[in-house]
Every structure is written in structure tokens, then in C-alpha cells.
Write a protein that holds these residues in place. Structure first.
Motif, PDB file in Angstrom:
ATOM      1  N   GLY A 188      26.504  45.901  -6.312  1.00 23.70           N
ATOM      2  CA  GLY A 188      26.254  46.155  -7.729  1.00 23.70           C
ATOM      3  C   GLY A 188      24.821  46.581  -7.985  1.00 23.70           C
ATOM      4  N   SER A 189      24.585  47.046  -9.200  1.00 24.77           N
ATOM      5  CA  SER A 189      23.257  47.540  -9.576  1.00 24.77           C
ATOM      6  C   SER A 189      22.511  46.465 -10.375  1.00 24.77           C
ATOM      7  CB  SER A 189      23.421  48.795 -10.436  1.00 24.77           C
ATOM      8  OG  SER A 189      23.907  48.427 -11.716  1.00 24.77           O
TER       9      SER A 189
ATOM     10  N   VAL B 171      34.211  47.905  -7.816  1.00 20.19           N
ATOM     11  CA  VAL B 171      33.227  48.802  -7.195  1.00 20.19           C
ATOM     12  C   VAL B 171      33.772  49.297  -5.850  1.00 20.19           C
ATOM     13  CG1 VAL B 171      30.900  48.896  -6.160  1.00 20.19           C
ATOM     14  CG2 VAL B 171      31.220  47.848  -8.410  1.00 20.19           C
TER      15      VAL B 171
ATOM     16  N   VAL C 285      26.418  53.468  -9.839  1.00 25.10           N
ATOM     17  CA  VAL C 285      26.460  53.129  -8.410  1.00 25.10           C
ATOM     18  C   VAL C 285      26.291  54.406  -7.559  1.00 25.10           C
ATOM     19  CG1 VAL C 285      27.922  52.069  -6.609  1.00 25.10           C
ATOM     20  CG2 VAL C 285      27.940  51.133  -8.931  1.00 25.10           C
TER      21      VAL C 285
ATOM     22  N   LYS D 224      24.514  41.126 -22.543  1.00 23.63           N
ATOM     23  CA  LYS D 224      24.354  42.584 -22.572  1.00 23.63           C
ATOM     24  C   LYS D 224      25.701  43.277 -22.794  1.00 23.63           C
ATOM     25  CE  LYS D 224      26.730  44.031 -19.016  1.00 23.63           C
ATOM     26  NZ  LYS D 224      27.590  43.097 -18.631  1.00 23.63           N
TER      27      LYS D 224
ATOM     28  N   GLU E 222      28.706  52.815 -16.599  1.00 23.44           N
ATOM     29  CA  GLU E 222      29.184  51.892 -15.572  1.00 23.44           C
ATOM     30  C   GLU E 222      29.931  52.673 -14.487  1.00 23.44           C
ATOM     31  OE1 GLU E 222      30.329  52.394 -18.844  1.00 23.44           O
ATOM     32  OE2 GLU E 222      30.787  50.298 -19.254  1.00 23.44           O
ATOM     33  N   HIS E 223      29.876  52.172 -13.302  1.00 21.01           N
ATOM     34  CA  HIS E 223      30.418  52.785 -12.074  1.00 21.01           C
ATOM     35  C   HIS E 223      29.629  54.027 -11.657  1.00 21.01           C
ATOM     36  CE1 HIS E 223      33.608  50.049 -11.157  1.00 21.01           C
ATOM     37  NE2 HIS E 223      33.943  50.027 -12.425  1.00 21.01           N
TER      38      HIS E 223
ATOM     39  N   GLY F 146      31.633  47.621 -18.653  1.00 23.13           N
ATOM     40  CA  GLY F 146      31.547  46.809 -17.436  1.00 23.13           C
ATOM     41  C   GLY F 146      32.469  47.352 -16.367  1.00 23.13           C
ATOM     42  N   ALA F 147      32.838  46.494 -15.450  1.00 20.97           N
ATOM     43  CA  ALA F 147      33.533  46.953 -14.245  1.00 20.97           C
ATOM     44  C   ALA F 147      34.978  47.380 -14.479  1.00 20.97           C
ATOM     45  CB  ALA F 147      33.495  45.851 -13.195  1.00 20.97           C
TER      46      ALA F 147
ATOM     47  N   ILE G  95      27.154  47.104 -21.573  1.00 19.28           N
ATOM     48  CA  ILE G  95      26.885  48.412 -20.969  1.00 19.28           C
ATOM     49  C   ILE G  95      27.453  49.465 -21.925  1.00 19.28           C
ATOM     50  CG2 ILE G  95      27.293  49.972 -19.017  1.00 19.28           C
ATOM     51  CD1 ILE G  95      27.400  47.576 -17.184  1.00 19.28           C
TER      52      ILE G  95
ATOM     53  N   THR H 162      21.618  46.558 -13.349  1.00 18.05           N
ATOM     54  CA  THR H 162      21.721  46.858 -14.785  1.00 18.05           C
ATOM     55  C   THR H 162      21.703  45.571 -15.625  1.00 18.05           C
ATOM     56  OG1 THR H 162      23.091  48.765 -14.215  1.00 18.05           O
ATOM     57  CG2 THR H 162      23.112  48.073 -16.524  1.00 18.05           C
ATOM     58  N   ASP H 163      22.556  44.617 -15.264  1.00 21.78           N
ATOM     59  CA  ASP H 163      22.698  43.425 -16.119  1.00 21.78           C
ATOM     60  C   ASP H 163      21.435  42.565 -16.111  1.00 21.78           C
ATOM     61  OD1 ASP H 163      25.207  44.470 -16.147  1.00 21.78           O
ATOM     62  OD2 ASP H 163      26.263  42.609 -15.688  1.00 21.78           O
TER      63      ASP H 163
ATOM     64  N   THR I 143      34.014  42.435 -10.448  1.00 23.40           N
ATOM     65  CA  THR I 143      33.116  43.583 -10.304  1.00 23.40           C
ATOM     66  C   THR I 143      33.117  44.103  -8.869  1.00 23.40           C
ATOM     67  OG1 THR I 143      31.721  42.764 -12.091  1.00 23.40           O
ATOM     68  CG2 THR I 143      30.715  44.344 -10.604  1.00 23.40           C
TER      69      THR I 143
HETATM   70  O1  PMV Z   1      31.224  44.084 -15.211  1.00 28.20           O
HETATM   71  P1  PMV Z   1      29.744  44.080 -15.176  1.00 28.20           P
HETATM   72  O2  PMV Z   1      29.128  43.777 -16.490  1.00 28.20           O
HETATM   73  O3  PMV Z   1      29.193  43.272 -14.051  1.00 28.20           O
HETATM   74  O4  PMV Z   1      29.282  45.597 -14.905  1.00 28.20           O
HETATM   75  C1  PMV Z   1      29.526  46.252 -13.717  1.00 28.20           C
HETATM   76  C2  PMV Z   1      28.923  47.635 -13.785  1.00 28.20           C
HETATM   77  C3  PMV Z   1      29.175  48.456 -12.540  1.00 28.20           C
HETATM   78  O5  PMV Z   1      28.545  49.715 -12.759  1.00 28.20           O
HETATM   79  C4  PMV Z   1      30.657  48.686 -12.326  1.00 28.20           C
HETATM   80  C5  PMV Z   1      28.599  47.805 -11.304  1.00 28.20           C
HETATM   81  C6  PMV Z   1      27.092  47.661 -11.367  1.00 28.20           C
HETATM   82  O6  PMV Z   1      26.610  46.634 -10.914  1.00 28.20           O
HETATM   83  O7  PMV Z   1      26.414  48.575 -11.860  1.00 28.20           O
END
Ligand code: PMV
Length: 350
Positions: free
Chosen positions: A135-136, A206, A26, A16, A22-23, A286-287, A18, A138-139, A202
Motif C-alpha cells: 500500500g501507499s 491491491v 500504486v 480520511k 485509489e489503486h 478506498g480499496a 480518498i 496516502t492514509d 486492501t
Molecule cells: O482502503 P484504504 O483506505 O486503505 O485505501 C486503499 C487505497 C489503495 O490505493 C487501494 C491502496 C493504497 O495504499 O494506496
């Protein structure tokens, strides 16, 4: 009657990117993510005498996500063998651990006779969060659903697409949280992901943002800005207004910088991409705290070369890949038989 040792399931799931949010996700704002055309395959069977991964005894140091998946889902004594084939580069910011988790959970669910995608998205999130902490979803939801998704906390759902499912986190001593995942239209796009090679964790990023947001109104405002940018991006993606989407990416990157998750090594790749003619926008993805960026560009090869020249590792990925799929044969086998049966009947243990 089919014996346990005859059972086998092969499942794949995509990486994936994002796109936005991101962030901020949360903190109750929406995020947009897209599956890529890179895929990880996991095959599980019950033919072994001990629990193994790629021929080695399963171990939390090397197989943390897989071990959590087995511990949480495999409620039988019979040992299982897991084979993995990772098509999503690890630690690249393109969702390798979510792809591995979803593919493994998908294979286990099939062996257990569980076939609902919403159930899979929920299980995969529990495995990922149980392994890496906060974390959320999303992934894991992107790797399950494929295509494009919008996600935010269920008390303020994104409201920009068609609802797919809710995913909840319930854990003793922690506040219950729930997220709503929606399907959004995203155009067929090739983007260039640039990995800085600096590992940003991550959970650390966060936690860092949580600390900064408590203390600093500028950070809270930047998170709210990211929420607004994300909402603006949805109709622009649908309308294929790539110039406007690129401009929003640049704005989102500036806001993430204000939040404190940019890194000099990532900034260098963003600058290299923007300096290449044909680039419409670039942002970290991402993070952060290292990790990766991606660029929207009319000239992916030129941007990939610029990222490499700036010290990064570039991956050209197509957005909008299919979500979780089940297969009859392992990847690489001559496989007109690969069924890609996303909604096909589950194998049952009898
Ligand atoms: O780095 P990744 O792909 O795990 O993305 C983290 C995205 C955050 O919004 C920073 C944390 C989350 O889990 O949503």
C-alpha cells in the motif's frame, strides 16, 4: 527532574476520505485525499508495570497497529500504557487504522523527543505497512497533514501543490519506493460516506489489481484514466466547481469498476445516492471489493437516508479537518487547556 513515570503524551489524528486516485496511486499516478472532522485520540504514559492497551495486556490479535508501533519505536524497557478513544468508525473506509496509527506514533514520538511532522509521517507509514502489508502512504500522510493532500511516487511527483515531505519504503529484499506528498487546497465540504458492510481487504484488492493489470490492457488504461481524472480534479476543487467535481467522481467510479474493485453492495449505495435529487457525484472510496463509497451532494441528510434505506451505514463528514495534534488533557475532559499544539515543544525523557 522529571521522572519517566511522570511522562504522558496525548495525541489525536483525523480520519480520511480518498477523493480520487485509489489503486492508480500504486502505479505512479497521483491520488487526492482529505482529512475529515472525525478524530481518534491516543494517550500514552509510562506509569504501568506491563504494556497495556485500554487496561488489557497488548496483544497482536487485538492491537496489531499499536503493537507494531511499540515494537518499531519504543526502544526502552519501561512498559507503557496506551489508552485509545476512537472517533473514526472502524472498517468504515474513513481511515480508522491510519488515524489510530498516527495518533499512537505521535504520542510515542513526543515521549521520545521527536517533533518533525515529516518524521512522524514516515514512522506512521512504516507502522501501517509493517502491519497490513503493501500500500501507499496516502492514509497515514493525510492523517498527519490534515486538510487536503496530493500524493504520488517521487519519480513523478504530483506537481499540483506545495511539497510537504517524501515518504519512503525500504525493506530488505524489496525495491526501494518513495512517494512525494503535497498540500492542496480543498474547499470546506460536507460529504456523505456510505459503508456497504462488506469487508474488502486492501492487500487483497491491491494484489487482485496487480494481477489484472499484468494481464489486461483495459485495466491498465482504466488506471491511466484515473490518473488523468485525478489531475483534472485539482483545479476544479480549488475553483469550487462542484458540478464538475461531481461529474469527475462519476467518471472515476466507472474507471474503478473497469479496474475490477467495485462491488454490488457498493454499487447499490452509489445508485441510491445518485437517485437522490441534489447529488452531484458518487464513487467508491478506498480499496473497494466491498467497503465504502462517498457522495457529493447539496442534500447530505437526504443522501444519508437513501444510503441507509439501501442497506448501508451512512456517515456525514466534513472534509479538511486538522492533522495530528497534541493535547494537555484527554478528550472529554474540561479542556480549555487542550493545546492542539501541532508544532509545540516535545516532552523529553530525562
Ligand atoms: O482502503 P484504504 O483506505 O486503505 O485505501 C486503499 C487505497 C489503495 O490505493 C487501494 C491502496 C493504497 O495504499 O494506496
Amino acid at each position: 527532574m522529571q521522572g519517566l513515570s511522570d511522562l504522558r503524551a496525548i495525541c489525536s489524528a483525523p480520519g480520511k476520505v480518498i477523493l480520487f486516485g485509489e489503486h492508480a496511486v500504486v502505479y505512479g499516478h497521483p491520488a487526492l485525499a482529505a482529512a475529515t472532522d472525525q478524530r481518534t485520540h491516543v494517550e500514552v504514559d509510562c506509569c504501568g508495570t506491563e504494556f497495556t492497551v485500554n487496561g488489557f495486556r497488548i496483544h497482536d490479535r487485538f492491537h496489531s497497529y499499536l503493537l507494531t508501533a511499540v515494537n518499531q519505536l519504543w526502544d526502552r524497557k519501561d512498559p507503557i500504557r496506551i489508552q485509545t478513544e476512537g472517533g473514526v468508525p472502524s472498517a468504515s473506509g474513513t481511515g480508522s487504522s491510519a488515524a489510530l496509527t498516527v495518533a499512537c506514533v505521535g504520542a510515542l514520538h513526543r515521549l521520545l523527543g521527536r517533533s518533525e511532522l515529516a518524521d512522524l509521517a514516515q514512522s506512521a507509514f512504516r507502522v501501517e505497512r509493517g502491519t497490513q502489508g503493501g500500500g501507499s502512504p496516502t492514509d497515514t500522510s493525510t492523517a498527519t497533514a490534515g486538510g487536503g493532500i496530493a500524493i504520488s511516487r517521487s519519480d513523478e511527483p504530483p506537481g499540483v501543490g506545495t511539497k510537504l515531505w517524501d515518504v519512503a519504503w525500504e525493506h530488505e529484499g524489496e525495491e526501494r519506493r518513495s512517494w512525494t506528498v503535497e498540500r492542496i487546497d480543498i474547499p470546506d465540504l460536507t460529504v456523505v460516506v456510505g459503508n456497504s458492510g462488506v469487508k474488502g481487504r486492501t492487500d487483497e484488492q491491491v494484489a487482485k489489481v496487480a494481477h489484472a493489470a499484468r494481464k489486461n490492457a483495459v485495466v491498465r488504461d482504466a488506471l491511466a484514466d484515473i490518473g488523468r481524472i485525478t489531475r483534472q480534479a485539482v483545479p476544479l476543487l480549488r475553483a469550487k466547481d462542484f458540478v464538475a467535481v461531481g461529474a469527475l467522481m462519476d467518471k472515476a467510479h466507472a474507471a474503478l469498476h473497469m479496474v475490477g474493485v467495485n462491488h454490488p453492495a457498493v454499487e447499490q449505495l452509489v445508485k441510491a445516492a445518485r437517485a437522490t435529487p441534489g447529488t452531484l457525484g458518487a464513487k467508491l472510496t478506498g480499496a473497494g471489493g466491498g467497503g465504502s463509497m462517498f457522495a457529493l451532494t447539496e442534500r447530505p441528510q437526504a443522501v444519508a437516508a437513501a444510503i441507509q434505506a439501501a442497506g448501508g451505514t451512512a456517515y456525514t463528514v466534513k472534509l479538511g479537518g486538522p492533522g495530528v495534534q497534541w493535547h494537555d488533557t484527554p478528550p472529554g475532559a474540561t479542556s480549555s487547556a487542550a493545546s492542539a499544539a501541532a508544532a509545540g515543544p516535545p516532552a523529553t525523557v530525562s
